[in-house]
Every structure is written in structure tokens, then in C-alpha cells.
Design a protein around this motif. Structure first.
Motif, PDB file in Angstrom:
ATOM      1  N   PRO A  13     -12.694   1.723   7.954  1.00 53.63           N
ATOM      2  CA  PRO A  13     -12.692   0.314   7.529  1.00 53.63           C
ATOM      3  C   PRO A  13     -11.593   0.023   6.513  1.00 53.63           C
ATOM      4  N   ALA A  14     -11.323   0.972   5.625  1.00 54.06           N
ATOM      5  CA  ALA A  14     -10.256   0.785   4.636  1.00 54.06           C
ATOM      6  C   ALA A  14      -8.913   0.598   5.316  1.00 54.06           C
ATOM      7  N   ALA A  15      -8.643   1.422   6.327  1.00 54.88           N
ATOM      8  CA  ALA A  15      -7.362   1.329   7.028  1.00 54.88           C
ATOM      9  C   ALA A  15      -7.288   0.096   7.913  1.00 54.88           C
ATOM     10  N   GLN A  16      -8.387  -0.240   8.559  1.00 57.52           N
ATOM     11  CA  GLN A  16      -8.388  -1.363   9.501  1.00 57.52           C
ATOM     12  C   GLN A  16      -7.999  -2.665   8.830  1.00 57.52           C
ATOM     13  N   PHE A  17      -8.442  -2.866   7.589  1.00 51.12           N
ATOM     14  CA  PHE A  17      -8.132  -4.119   6.904  1.00 51.12           C
ATOM     15  C   PHE A  17      -6.948  -3.966   5.941  1.00 51.12           C
ATOM     16  N   GLY A  18      -6.793  -2.807   5.337  1.00 48.90           N
ATOM     17  CA  GLY A  18      -5.659  -2.593   4.444  1.00 48.90           C
ATOM     18  C   GLY A  18      -4.324  -2.637   5.169  1.00 48.90           C
ATOM     19  N   GLN A  19      -4.319  -2.251   6.456  1.00 47.68           N
ATOM     20  CA  GLN A  19      -3.078  -2.246   7.214  1.00 47.68           C
ATOM     21  C   GLN A  19      -2.501  -3.644   7.399  1.00 47.68           C
ATOM     22  N   LEU A  20      -3.334  -4.674   7.330  1.00 44.03           N
ATOM     23  CA  LEU A  20      -2.845  -6.040   7.503  1.00 44.03           C
ATOM     24  C   LEU A  20      -1.769  -6.369   6.475  1.00 44.03           C
ATOM     25  N   ALA A  21      -2.023  -6.002   5.216  1.00 45.18           N
ATOM     26  CA  ALA A  21      -1.046  -6.270   4.164  1.00 45.18           C
ATOM     27  C   ALA A  21       0.222  -5.454   4.370  1.00 45.18           C
ATOM     28  N   VAL A  22       0.065  -4.205   4.793  1.00 45.91           N
ATOM     29  CA  VAL A  22       1.231  -3.351   5.038  1.00 45.91           C
ATOM     30  C   VAL A  22       2.067  -3.905   6.196  1.00 45.91           C
ATOM     31  N   CYS A  23       1.413  -4.363   7.246  1.00 46.52           N
ATOM     32  CA  CYS A  23       2.133  -4.892   8.403  1.00 46.52           C
ATOM     33  C   CYS A  23       2.876  -6.184   8.060  1.00 46.52           C
ATOM     34  N   VAL A  24       2.257  -7.039   7.268  1.00 47.15           N
ATOM     35  CA  VAL A  24       2.944  -8.269   6.853  1.00 47.15           C
ATOM     36  C   VAL A  24       4.197  -7.916   6.052  1.00 47.15           C
ATOM     37  N   LEU A  25       4.080  -6.948   5.157  1.00 45.35           N
ATOM     38  CA  LEU A  25       5.245  -6.527   4.380  1.00 45.35           C
ATOM     39  C   LEU A  25       6.312  -5.923   5.277  1.00 45.35           C
ATOM     40  N   GLY A  26       5.910  -5.114   6.255  1.00 47.76           N
ATOM     41  CA  GLY A  26       6.877  -4.528   7.175  1.00 47.76           C
ATOM     42  C   GLY A  26       7.659  -5.590   7.933  1.00 47.76           C
ATOM     43  N   VAL A  27       6.975  -6.631   8.372  1.00 47.02           N
ATOM     44  CA  VAL A  27       7.654  -7.744   9.053  1.00 47.02           C
ATOM     45  C   VAL A  27       8.618  -8.440   8.102  1.00 47.02           C
ATOM     46  N   LEU A  28       8.164  -8.723   6.879  1.00 50.08           N
ATOM     47  CA  LEU A  28       8.969  -9.470   5.921  1.00 50.08           C
ATOM     48  C   LEU A  28      10.258  -8.742   5.543  1.00 50.08           C
ATOM     49  N   LEU A  29      10.244  -7.425   5.548  1.00 48.23           N
ATOM     50  CA  LEU A  29      11.427  -6.671   5.138  1.00 48.23           C
ATOM     51  C   LEU A  29      12.632  -6.993   6.005  1.00 48.23           C
TER      52      LEU A  29
END
Length: 282
Positions: free
Chosen positions: A91-107
Motif C-alpha cells: 500500500p505504501a508503494a501503490q500510493f507513494g509512487q503517484l508523487a514520484v511519477c508526477v515528479l518524473g514527468v515534470l523533470l
């Protein structure tokens, strides 16, 4: 008559010097990318959100499951006890990854939208090293931070579930899953970075990432039988099984196989993104 070409010491030293120069250039690119990352407010907002979401959903998921112990079936209780680490970290990864993915796109999409990408290309005309430096720097930062989140999550989960299931921080399965947490976050971030490079527009790229992560698995889960289980497990979100103990009967692939599948997705998308980045105008 044939002649043999002999390499003089001067030629060899020149080749070695070029190799050292390339390594030095790549280190400079990585320092530049680290500077960009550390000075962007979106970096700290996104990574802060990743920390909060990961820990919050660890507490929420484990507390909810623990409170339902009395109404669980025998099979569910067995899964709880044999895959406790998965119930804590997934559960930690399933929802925490959303923030990481948004940052990856923004870069990448952020550089295209602001025109910063032109300065990046001027600094690294070959382009491939620039994308590689961004990917390595971003993945390294995410991995380190995710590991700093994984262990508090494990300790929190262990303290909540201890009345029904034991979870030891020194158990090999726990250590492997905690390391896999960092790898999962980093690889998901690289997939988002590749999609941001391909799409270039923030809204479109984020929408595509969400579709791949949440919509695609729902569609594939409608396929019945073993085929549906294998298809669902073969998409990036299915690799979350790598954070489990390996005893979850609902997953089609082992933790190692899930890691290799996710790595293949990241490598393939980054390769396509690199080719597109080289050919397109900026």
C-alpha cells in the motif's frame, strides 16, 4: 602485401584521455541535473508527498486489516501471516509512487514547457548523455529517499500487526522487500520520466502514467483464468508483487520475476524516449 598497424603509446594515451574526458563530462552533467533537482520546488513537494503518502497508507492499511482479524476467513488470516511484509509495503508503494511519477514527468515536460530544454541540448548536443544523466540522478535520489521511508514503514507496520502476525526487520524476506521498495519507486520514476520525454506535455503525460498504472490493470483483470493473472502481473503496476514475501497465491510472478519485468519496462521505454529525444526538434 599486408601491413600491420601498430598503435603507438601516444595513440593509446590519447584514447585514454578521451575516455577520461567523457567520464568527466558525464559527471558534470550529473552535477548539473542534481542542481536542477535540488532547486526545483516541485522536487521537494513531490518527494515530501511521497513520504507522507507512503507512511500514511502503511498505517491505514495495516490498521484496517488488523481491525478485521476477527471476521477474516482462515485463508485470509494465512495470507496475512505469511505475507505481512507485502501488506505493509505494497500500500505504501501503490500510493507513494503517484508523487514520484508526477515528479518524473515534470523533470522533462517542465523543461519543454519553459524552454529550458534548449539550454540542456546546448550543454549536451549529443542528447543521449543528458537524458542518461537525468535518469541516473533522479533514480538514485528516489532510491535513497525511498529506502529511508521503507524502514520506518516496516517498523510501523510491525508494531501494528504484532498482535496477529510477526514481522522482523532482520528477516531476509523483510530486508529484500525493503530494498525492493526503493527499486520499485526508482523504476516507476524512470518509466514516468520516459513518458514525459515522449509526450512532452505535463497533463498528457501524467494522464498516460495514471492510465498505465491504474486503468490498464483494471481492464486486464477482466480477462479470466491464468492468462488474466499473467497479463495483469506483466504490466508495471503488477510488479508491486516484488515487495511481497513471495507467498502470495494471488500473484502470477515471483518477486524476482516482477523486478525483472519492471526493469524491462523501464529499459524499453527509456530506449524509445532516448531515440525520440535525439530525433525531434526542441
Amino acid at each position: 602485401m599486408s601491413t600491420a598497424t601498430l598503435h603507438s603509446p601516444a595513440t593509446s594515451s590519447s584514447a585514454a584521455a578521451r575516455g577520461r574526458a567523457r567520464r568527466a563530462d558525464f559527471r558534470c552533467l550529473m552535477r548539473s541535473e542534481l542542481t536542477k533537482l535540488s532547486t526545483l520546488r516541485s522536487t521537494w513537494w513531490s518527494l515530501g508527498a511521497m513520504i507522507l503518502l507512503s507512511l500514511a497508507f502503511t498505517v491505514l492499511a495495516t490498521s484496517t486489516l488488523t481491525s478485521q482479524w476477527g471476521t477474516m476467513s482462515t485463508a485470509d488470516r494465512s495470507d496475512f501471516q505469511h505475507n505481512t511484509i507485502g501488506l505493509v509495503l505494497q500500500p505504501a508503494a501503490q500510493f507513494g509512487q503517484l508523487a514520484v511519477c508526477v515528479l518524473g514527468v515534470l523533470l522533462m515536460s517542465g523543461e519543454f514547457s519553459t524552454g529550458m530544454i534548449r539550454a540542456t541540448v546546448l550543454a549536451a548536443p549529443r542528447r543521449t548523455p543528458a537524458l542518461a544523466a537525468k535518469a541516473v540522478t533522479f533514480a538514485g535520489l528516489v532510491f535513497v529517499l525511498a529506502e529511508l521511508v521503507a524502514w520506518p514503514a516496516v517498523l510501523l507496520g510491525a508494531s501494528i500487526t504484532r498482535s496477529h502476525a510477526s514481522l522482523s526487520a532482520t528477516d531476509p524476506a523483510t530486508i529484500r522487500a525493503a530494498l525492493a521498495f526503493g527499486a520499485y519507486m526508482a523504476l516507476m520514476g524512470l518509466i514516468a520520466l520516459a513518458i514525459g520525454t515522449l509526450v512532452r506535455h505535463t497533463a498528457g503525460a501524467v494522464s498516460l502514467v495514471v492510465a498505465v498504472q491504474f486503468v490498464l490493470p483494471i481492464g486486464l483483470s477482466q480477462v479470466s483464468g491464468s492468462l488474466g493473472a499473467h497479463l495483469t502481473g506483466a504490466v508495471p503496476s503488477g510488479a508491486i508483487a516484488m515487495l511481497g514475501s513471495g507467498h502470495d497465491s494471488s500473484t502470477a510472478y515471483s518477486p524476482l520475476a516482477s523486478f525483472l519485468i519492471l526493469g524491462a519496462w523501464a529499459a524499453a521505454l527509456l530506449t524509445v524516449a532516448g531515440l525520440a529525444f535525439k530525433k525531434r526538434d526542441v
